[in-house]
Design an enzyme around this catalytic site. Structure first.
Site, PDB file in Angstrom:
ATOM      1  CB  SER A 126      -0.939   0.003   1.212  1.00  0.00           C
ATOM      2  OG  SER A 126      -1.800  -1.107   1.181  1.00  0.00           O
ATOM      3  CG  HIS A 143      -1.886   3.836   3.521  1.00  0.00           C
ATOM      4  ND1 HIS A 143      -3.197   3.650   3.919  1.00  0.00           N
ATOM      5  CD2 HIS A 143      -1.408   2.602   3.220  1.00  0.00           C
ATOM      6  CE1 HIS A 143      -3.499   2.366   3.852  1.00  0.00           C
ATOM      7  NE2 HIS A 143      -2.431   1.710   3.438  1.00  0.00           N
TER       8      HIS A 143
END
Length: 274
Positions: free
Chosen positions: A82, A134
């Site tokens: 991610s 992230h």
């Protein structure tokens, strides 16, 4: 295996985990969701800029995401791509900004990207989601986009392709603001990644310097809690023998360790209590 385990990165010098964790996933759904996102985002970038530049951007963004995650989340193991995917999203935004003059419908494209990024970051405040990876990946990718994804300005023609009588020098290849963004972003990436790596290897817990930052990864509500129950153990040291007893299940074990660090003890405690 190659998951991001901060205690092993710091105490056992397994720094490669900062990279390899991006190729591991927590299940079939996890890997399918990430690979679908990679197809949607990555194909367009690779077609326009080539696999070398996009590949480097992907790997470095994943590394940046792992670093920020390791600085703030030191008690859990983390896996997933991610951070690297958010790096690609960030690079799409910076690519639009640095190549602003060659795009049509640029405002609509900018707003669409911002909304998509905001929604994805908002999902990260749910429990059991590593939003620091992230955020770190996004910041790294955003800065790297100014470096790797810069395009010549509209109307510039390379000298070897110029028509007879056309002055290729009438336009510079890049605009001034593109060059400034390139230099500033490159410096920020190098300094940021270097400082983060040094802090991590010195055992710095970033939460000690930012009391509210944990809300960036999880916001508690009436429906869920952000607490991760830590393992507690009692220890006794006799020479090079360390006795560890888990407070929750009563299990005890003897380890041959002299002068163990607190992170080593916590890692042993977590393993013993699990």
């Amino acid at each position: 295996m190659g998951a991001l385990d901060v205690s092993k990165v710091v105490d056992k010098h397994q720094g490669w985990r900062l990279i390899t964790c991006n190729w591991l996933h927590g299940g079939v759904f996890h890997i399918l969701a990430n690979m679908l996102s990679l197809l949607v985002i990555g194909i367009r970038l690779e077609q326009e800029f080539g696999f070398i530049r996009v590949g480097l951007l992907y790997i470095i963004s994943g590394f940046g995401g792992s670093l920020l995650s390791a600085l703030f989340i030191q008690s859990n193991i983390s896996v997933g791509a991610s951070g690297a995917l958010f790096g690609l999203l960030g690079s799409m935004l910076s690519e639009l900004i640095t190549n602003w003059t060659i795009y049509t419908n640029k405002i609509a494209a900018f707003l669409t990207l911002v909304v998509i990024i905001a929604i994805n970051l908002a999902v990260g405040i749910l429990p059991h989601v590593d939003n620091f990876a992230h955020i770190g990946g996004f910041i790294s990718g955003f800065l790297l986009g100014f470096v790797f994804l810069i395009r010549p300005q509209f109307g510039w023609v390379e000298q070897r392709y110029a028509l007879s009588g056309y002055s290729a020098l009438s336009r510079r290849k890049f605009k001034t603001y593109q060059c400034i963004l390139w230099i500033v972003s490159l410096v920020l990436v190098i300094v940021g990644l270097t400082l983060s790596l040094v802090m991590l290897l010195r055992g710095v817990d970033a939460n000690d310097h930012c009391s509210w930052c944990h809300y960036l990864s999880c916001v508690p509500t009436s429906r869920w809690s952000c607490r991760t129950e830590p393992a507690f153990c009692s220890t006794t040291q006799d020479g090079n023998q360390l006795n560890v007893t888990c407070s929750s299940n009563g299990k005890s074990n003897l380890y041959i360790l002299s002068n163990p660090s607190s992170s080593q003890i916590q890692s042993l405690c977590t393993e013993l209590c699990s």
